[in-house]
Enzyme design. Structure first.
Site, PDB file in Angstrom:
ATOM      1  N   LYS B 283      24.550  21.127   9.832  1.00 34.97           N
ATOM      2  CA  LYS B 283      24.574  19.746  10.318  1.00 34.97           C
ATOM      3  C   LYS B 283      23.919  19.690  11.697  1.00 34.97           C
ATOM      4  CE  LYS B 283      27.781  15.944   9.740  1.00 34.97           C
ATOM      5  NZ  LYS B 283      29.028  15.541   9.093  1.00 34.97           N
ATOM      6  N   GLU B 370      41.258   8.479  -0.272  1.00 39.29           N
ATOM      7  CA  GLU B 370      42.113   7.344   0.087  1.00 39.29           C
ATOM      8  C   GLU B 370      43.194   7.099  -0.964  1.00 39.29           C
ATOM      9  OE1 GLU B 370      38.766   7.314   0.215  1.00 39.29           O
ATOM     10  OE2 GLU B 370      38.342   7.045   2.349  1.00 39.29           O
ATOM     11  N   ARG B 398      39.340   1.323  -1.877  1.00 42.57           N
ATOM     12  CA  ARG B 398      39.322   2.331  -2.921  1.00 42.57           C
ATOM     13  C   ARG B 398      40.712   2.633  -3.462  1.00 42.57           C
ATOM     14  NH1 ARG B 398      35.069   6.896  -2.745  1.00 42.57           N
ATOM     15  NH2 ARG B 398      33.846   5.078  -3.260  1.00 42.57           N
TER      16      ARG B 398
END
Ligand code: TPP
Lengths: 151, 485
Positions: B283, B370, B398
């Site tokens: 990253k 979630e 969600r």
């Protein structure tokens, strides 16, 4: 209880400003803007009461109903979709109680809100305090100033 | 060739590694320069520059379909698909969006913004292709963070039992979600990355036996036994879990080595059925400051490229709602062991990182999950705990059935704290916190509240913790408060 750490009573709003011509019922992030709207309306000779609803459910009908009846014009303000939102909650409650006063709901209509700064989006949606003040004056047919000022 | 001359990704076909390396450098420059000026996602895109170039050299994007998960890492994709010259308008009104959008480009084959959807969408495309008798490749590119989401696992479960449906999943593994990734699957990926490359042993065993001249197709019983024994010896095979799930596993591949990537993708395209290519990336690759602080540079406000520091804004700001939330909840948790703060991979965004530091035992990061977060909170509530699900308004969408079925119908005292409620700005339509009032208001037993400022936020957090009659939800906006005490 330490100051600032007191729990709130469930379902209780607060009256932030008294007024006679129009009742602004605001939720969350729209409460301070509603206070600004009230200031702008005052400049144009309209006296607005402002309620900080605090709760969308349960609604503080004990606070909202008498003022809605007495003032006879209601505006709801929310930062969220209008369909099914806070304004809908107020409308439904008024209708069920047979309080048939005109209601203007301010919030986000049934459109996508594209990327932009929040300020730009609010301006596009007519949700800045001067824009909302203007919409309120138009809706209730009160004297139309050519320029609406205020921040 | 310069990146600015690329108007179609197929122009990458036939370019040499040296030419691709030059383009990679140009992508990084533009990426950095733009995000430093406009703000936006930084580390995710910088990590997939080579992955994107190599993949696109092996695809025909007039036919083939690519689905990027979340889409926050797709800035290189955007620059390679005709948006380089407009890229400076990133995330600004009327400009290039920060995520993928089917209305923005014919090369954005599927819109995104929320995580973990890519494999489902790609599988849908692959199944449609086969039903229509068409021929093209479908590739989903998903991060290790997004792979922790239930949907991604549901899609793998489905794809893995369709041996005749060609589908490539590229796993972009940088070990990071926004924060360090969490859970058993990331731990497994870590094990794969660290193990030596022995994957071909098991694959080729049968073949090798057949090539021993005097054995041919018929193995003697003893040889059969030896073969089985060796098969057992050859495990654990790298990627065995994916293989057991019906995918052909390829990798791990160095995600910054163009040649290795191209060869691997070319090989993987020839494998029938579902294939998973495991690409190891860094990253923030190529910008030392972002490589070092991977959490901080996942996304950034405008910053100075040399120092990496945020451009100082003219006046000091009041605290953000997230910070007030994190501080308040942490104080309450310090005095109440029943309080547990739950995040779905948004520790820093929600302010729960403050709780994590000060009361780590009462903090849980479940990954980008979630749905699980909400039902787990409901489970805790049955045991007398005070679970606080700190989930952005947009991401809580969600977990809707979990809110209805597990929380509201059972009237369990779960406290939902929805940050980023209302208009969120540069993240656009996928992230607007626009629907929570409407989607929660109609649910039985639910209480909804929203503060006028950060002082009232604090009181509402106390209110939510004290309220044990049933579910209660608190919404508050992105950004800073009003500076009221
Ligand atoms: C449903 C959902 N929850 C949370 C987020 C916020 N979010 C955006 S990117 C991200 C991390 C993604 O990690 P990974 O897939 O590994 O990609 P990377 O950023 O490392 O490239 C998270 C949690 C989201 N986009 N969608």
């Amino acid at each position: 209880m330490e100051e600032g750490w007191e729990p709130l009573e469930i379902g209780k709003g607060e009256l932030l400003r008294a007024g006679e011509d129009v009742l602004l019922v605001a939720y969350g992030s729209m409460v301070y803007p509603a206070m600004q709207v009230a200031e702008i309306l005052k400049e144009h000779g309209l006296s607005a009461a402002v309620i900080n609803a605090r709760f969308a459910k349960p609604l503080d009908t004990a606070l909202i109903f008498p003022l809605a009846k007495q003032i006879g014009r209601v505006v709801t303000l929310e930062e969220g979709c209008l369909m099914g939102g806070f304004g809908s909650a107020v409308l439904e409650a008024l209708q069920e109680a047979d309080i048939l006063v005109p209601v203007l709901r301010l919030g986000v209509p049934d459109v996508l809100v594209e990327h932009a700064t929040p300020e730009e989006s609010k301006a596009d949606l007519g949700l800045t305090p001067p824009q909302m003040a203007k919409t309120i004056m138009q809706k209730f047919g009160v004297a139309q100033p050519t320029v609406v000022t205020g921040s | 060739m310069h990146l600015s001359e690329l108007t179609h990704p197929n122009q990458l076909h036939g370019l040499s590694i040296a030419q691709l390396s030059q383009i990679a450098a140009q992508i990084r420059d533009k990426h950095l320069e733009t995000v430093a000026a406009t703000g936006g996602h930084l580390g995710p895109g910088l990590g997939v520059v080579e992955l994107t170039l190599a993949l696109y050299q092996t695809l025909d994007l007039d036919k083939d379909r690519v689905v990027w998960d979340v889409g926050h890492q797709a800035y290189p994709h955007k620059m390679l698909t005709g948006r380089y010259n407009n890229f400076h308008t990133l995330r600004q009104k009327g400009g290039i969006a920060g995520y993928l959008n089917r209305r923005e480009s014919p090369f954005d084959h599927f819109g995104a913004g929320h995580a973990s959807t890519s494999i489902s969408a790609a599988l849908g495309m692959a199944i449609a292709r086969d039903l229509k008798g068409e021929k093209f490749k479908v590739v989903a590119i998903i991060g290790d963070g997004a792979l922790t989401g239930g949907m991604a696992l549901e899609a793998i479960n489905h794809a893995g039992h369709l041996p005749h449906t060609n589908l490539m999943v590229v796993l972009n593994d940088n070990e990071m979600s926004i924060s360090p990734n969490v859970g058993a699957i990331p731990r497994y990926l870590n094990k794969i990355r660290l193990s030596p490359q022995v994957q071909f042993i098991a694959d080729n065993l049968e073949e090798q036996f057949k090539h021993i001249p005097f054995l041919g197709e018929n193995l003697t019983p003893e040889m059969q036994r030896i073969k089985e024994g060796m098969k057992r010896l050859a495990v654990p095979k790298v990627g065995a879990v994916f293989e057991e799930l019906g995918f052909t596993y390829v990798g791990p591949v160095d995600g910054h080595n163009l040649q290795e990537l191209i060869t691997t993708f070319q090989h993987a395209h020839t494998i029938p059925g579902p294939v998973l290519v495991h690409v190891v990336t860094v990253k923030g690759k190529g910008y030392a400051i972002a490589e070092k602080d991977q959490v901080g540079y996942h996304a950034q406000n405008p910053f100075d490229l040399v120092t990496g520091k945020a451009k100082p804004s003219s006046k000091p700001k009041p605290p953000s709602y997230s910070k007030v939330f994190g501080e308040t909840l942490t104080k309450l948790a310090e005095n109440d062991p029943r309080i547990v703060g739950i995040t779905a991979a948004m520790a820093t965004g929600t302010g729960l990182d403050i709780l994590q530091k000060r009361v780590p035992n009462q903090y849980i990061d479940v990954g980008i999950a979630e749905q699980h977060a909400v039902t787990m909170a409901a489970g805790m509530a049955t045991q007398g705990m005070r679970p606080v699900a700190a989930i952005y308004s947009t991401f809580l969408q969600r977990a809707y059935d979990q809110i209805v079925h597990d929380v509201c119908i059972q009237n369990l005292p779960v406290f939902f704290c929805m940050d980023r409620a209302g208009i969120v700005g540069a993240d656009g339509p996928t992230h607007q916190g626009m629907y929570d009032i409407a989607y929660l208001r109609c649910l039985p037993n639910m209480v909804l509240m929203a503060p006028k400022d950060e002082a009232e936020l604090q009181r509402m957090i106390v209110t939510g913790i004290n309220y044990t009659d049933g579910p209660i939800a608190l919404r508050y906006p992105r950004g800073n408060g009003y500076g009221v005490a």
